[in-house]
Enzyme design. Structure first.
Site, mmCIF file in Angstrom:
data_model
loop_
_atom_site.group_PDB
_atom_site.id
_atom_site.type_symbol
_atom_site.label_atom_id
_atom_site.label_comp_id
_atom_site.label_asym_id
_atom_site.label_seq_id
_atom_site.Cartn_x
_atom_site.Cartn_y
_atom_site.Cartn_z
ATOM 1 N N HIS A 37 0.841 -1.203 0.000
ATOM 2 C CA HIS A 37 0.000 0.000 0.000
ATOM 3 C C HIS A 37 0.879 1.258 0.000
ATOM 4 O O HIS A 37 0.594 2.227 -0.712
ATOM 5 C CB HIS A 37 -0.860 0.060 1.260
ATOM 6 C CG HIS A 37 -1.788 -1.094 1.455
ATOM 7 N ND1 HIS A 37 -1.690 -1.952 2.521
ATOM 8 C CD2 HIS A 37 -2.846 -1.526 0.729
ATOM 9 C CE1 HIS A 37 -2.651 -2.860 2.457
ATOM 10 N NE2 HIS A 37 -3.362 -2.634 1.374
ATOM 11 N N SER A 185 0.383 -8.961 1.872
ATOM 12 C CA SER A 185 -1.077 -8.898 1.908
ATOM 13 C C SER A 185 -1.498 -8.733 3.361
ATOM 14 O O SER A 185 -0.866 -9.311 4.262
ATOM 15 C CB SER A 185 -1.659 -10.205 1.341
ATOM 16 O OG SER A 185 -3.008 -10.341 1.744
#
Ligand code: AMP
Length: 282
Positions: A37, A185
């Site tokens: 991210h 993740s």
């Protein structure tokens, strides 16, 4: 950095930034931020005047029996990380704010959503495209950033932007990985130490497939069988799908021809479903 939870305040801030002529980058996420991210946020900060990160665990994209309730959440740490990556505003609405009672509008991209995760997770992509379309309308970004890790999602969103004549660029950036190759993740947190160790086999099997193709193998059945075999050597692994698809329409191919193809895998380690993919050029 601003933390905004209400649509009305977000709209006011965006209006003021637009009036000043600033460019806006948007990074939609479900939070529990990691380097994947943050790489998107850093890129957005480098290419835009004002960066909005959204953190919203979108119930619409989870199926019955999936991990909506358990999905990890840590807004306090996320805001610190987002700030350090160059975000100017985090938008973190409640479910009621995004889908008030009486909500009735959904966006569906057809065909591209039929295979891969669309087949295993019915309704998932309607949830994704609906929430992302709403975020695009609220933030009116010049550019929105997504990870190659969710390759089908990126293809579907590019198609939505094209078909609905949305006025922004979609930027897709490479998958950030752990040293042993496992794609970062938020769901990796669910893995036990044993499963975590085994999960590296996903990327390893994708790289083996790539080298098989580079050595001349063109029949996808043989390549897919090898990937499945490699993954199933792990004690806790279950294979959801192993597909080799065309990069234009995501349809399965039986023979690899010149150009690019996508090799995509979804596998479960215990209860945790992980996905990964690579693009191979021949
Ligand atoms: P998520 O919070 O899992 O919905 O992901 C939000 C965005 O981050 C999506 O565009 C993902 O594709 C992207 N993303 C997730 N994991 C990674 C990763 N390991 N590398 C790069 N981008 C990622």
């Amino acid at each position: 950095m601003l933390l905004v939870t209400e649509i009305a305040s977000l709209k006011n801030i965006i209006k003021a930034k637009k009036q000043k002529g600033l460019t806006i980058g948007l990074v939609p996420t479900m939070g529990f931020l990691h380097e994947g991210h943050l790489s998107l946020m850093r890129a957005a900060a480098a290419e835009n005047d004002f960066v909005v990160g959204s953190i919203f665990v979108n119930p619409l994209q989870f199926g019955i029996g999936e991990d909506y309730e358990e999905y990890p959440r840590d807004l306090e740490n996320d805001t610190k990380l987002a700030k350090s990556a160059g975000c100017d505003l985090i938008f973190s609405p409640t479910v009621k704010e995004m889908y008030p009672s009486g909500y009735a509008t959904f966006i569906q991209v057809e065909r591209l959503t039929e295979g891969l995760c669309g087949a295993s997770r019915p309704g998932h992509f309607v949830g994704v495209t609906t929430v992302v379309a709403k975020l695009f309308n609220l933030v009116r970004p010049n550019r929105a950033y997504f990870g190659q890790k969710d390759a089908q999602q990126a293809f579907v969103l590019i198609k939505m932007v094209e078909d609905l004549n949305m006025n922004l660029d979609i930027v897709v950036l490479p998958t950030v990985r752990e040293p042993d190759g496992l794609a970062l993740s938020s769901r990796n947190k669910y893995l036990t130490p044993g499963q975590r160790k085994e999960a590296a086999v996903i990327y390893k099997s994708l790289k083996e497939a790539e080298s098989q193709i580079k050595k001349g193998e063109r029949k996808t059945k043989a390549i897919r069988e090898n990937i499945t075999k490699s993954i199933l050597l792990a004690k806790h692994a279950e294979v959801d799908y192993v597909e080799i698809v065309d990069c234009q329409d995501l349809s399965p191919i039986s023979t690899i021809n010149k150009g690019r193809c996508l090799i995509a895998v979804a596998a479960k380690f215990g209860k945790t479903r992980l996905i990964d993919n690579i693009l191979v050029e021949v």
